[in-house]
Design a protein around this motif. Sequence first.
Motif, PDB file in Angstrom:
ATOM      1  N   LEU A  27       0.947  -1.504   0.018  1.00 56.01           N
ATOM      2  CA  LEU A  27       0.361   0.074  -0.506  1.00 56.01           C
ATOM      3  C   LEU A  27       0.766   1.140   0.122  1.00 56.01           C
ATOM      4  N   ALA A  28       1.937   1.446   0.307  1.00 54.00           N
ATOM      5  CA  ALA A  28       2.732   1.756   0.825  1.00 54.00           C
ATOM      6  C   ALA A  28       3.677   2.727  -0.699  1.00 54.00           C
ATOM      7  N   GLN A  29       4.050   1.582  -1.467  1.00 53.93           N
ATOM      8  CA  GLN A  29       4.081   1.731  -2.401  1.00 53.93           C
ATOM      9  C   GLN A  29       2.793   2.215  -3.595  1.00 53.93           C
ATOM     10  N   LEU A  30       2.234   1.119  -3.409  1.00 55.32           N
ATOM     11  CA  LEU A  30       0.722   1.707  -4.155  1.00 55.32           C
ATOM     12  C   LEU A  30       0.673   3.770  -4.094  1.00 55.32           C
ATOM     13  N   LEU A  42      -7.458   7.350  -5.075  1.00 53.82           N
ATOM     14  CA  LEU A  42      -7.556   6.325  -5.351  1.00 53.82           C
ATOM     15  C   LEU A  42      -8.764   5.212  -5.322  1.00 53.82           C
ATOM     16  N   VAL A  43      -9.327   5.086  -4.251  1.00 51.89           N
ATOM     17  CA  VAL A  43     -10.322   4.705  -3.695  1.00 51.89           C
ATOM     18  C   VAL A  43     -12.172   5.388  -4.360  1.00 51.89           C
ATOM     19  N   ARG A  44     -12.154   6.276  -4.033  1.00 50.53           N
ATOM     20  CA  ARG A  44     -12.825   7.393  -4.556  1.00 50.53           C
ATOM     21  C   ARG A  44     -13.083   7.621  -6.056  1.00 50.53           C
ATOM     22  N   ARG A  45     -12.121   8.028  -7.284  1.00 54.85           N
ATOM     23  CA  ARG A  45     -12.202   7.022  -8.330  1.00 54.85           C
ATOM     24  C   ARG A  45     -12.656   6.117  -8.885  1.00 54.85           C
ATOM     25  N   LEU A  46     -11.762   5.092  -8.062  1.00 55.74           N
ATOM     26  CA  LEU A  46     -12.985   3.793  -7.981  1.00 55.74           C
ATOM     27  C   LEU A  46     -14.059   3.484  -8.184  1.00 55.74           C
ATOM     28  N   GLU A  47     -14.500   4.251  -7.495  1.00 58.79           N
ATOM     29  CA  GLU A  47     -15.710   4.009  -7.158  1.00 58.79           C
ATOM     30  C   GLU A  47     -17.363   4.734  -7.634  1.00 58.79           C
ATOM     31  N   ALA A  99      -8.131  -4.574   0.977  1.00 64.68           N
ATOM     32  CA  ALA A  99      -7.207  -4.406   1.930  1.00 64.68           C
ATOM     33  C   ALA A  99      -8.230  -3.340   2.764  1.00 64.68           C
ATOM     34  N   PHE A 100      -9.249  -3.028   2.642  1.00 69.64           N
ATOM     35  CA  PHE A 100      -9.843  -1.442   3.181  1.00 69.64           C
ATOM     36  C   PHE A 100     -11.457  -2.234   3.699  1.00 69.64           C
TER      37      PHE A 100
END
Length: 104
Positions: A27-30, A42-47, A99-100
Motif C-alpha cells: 500500500l505504501a508503494q502504491l 484512488l478509492v474515490r476514483r474507483l468508486e 484491503a479496506f
Amino acid sequence: MANPMRGEVEIVLDGQPHIARLTLGALAQLEARLAEGSLADLVRRLEEGRFSSGDIVAVLVAGLRGGGWGGSAEDLLEQQIEGGPLAGARAAAQLIALAFRDVT
C-alpha cells in the motif's frame, strides 16, 4: 489458491497463477506511485468509475509484489492477464475492497 480472508486475489499471468495482496508495504508503494498522491483519492476514483488503466496497473503491481512477485509495471505490461483488461480491473477493485474491509 487465494484466501480472501487474508486479502488475497488470484491473478493468472501468462498461464501462471499468482497470489496478490495489498500488504502495508504494498500500500505504501502504491500510494507513492499515485498521481494524486493518496489511497483515498484512488478509492474515490474507483468508486466513481474515474480510474485509469495506469491506476489498475499500479494496484495490480502493488498487490502482486505484496504476494511475492518480483516484477515491475513494465513486466506486467508484457504479460497476458487471463480474462483480459476487464479481469485485471476486477482484480484491482477486489484487492482494494479486501484491503479496506472492516473485519470487526
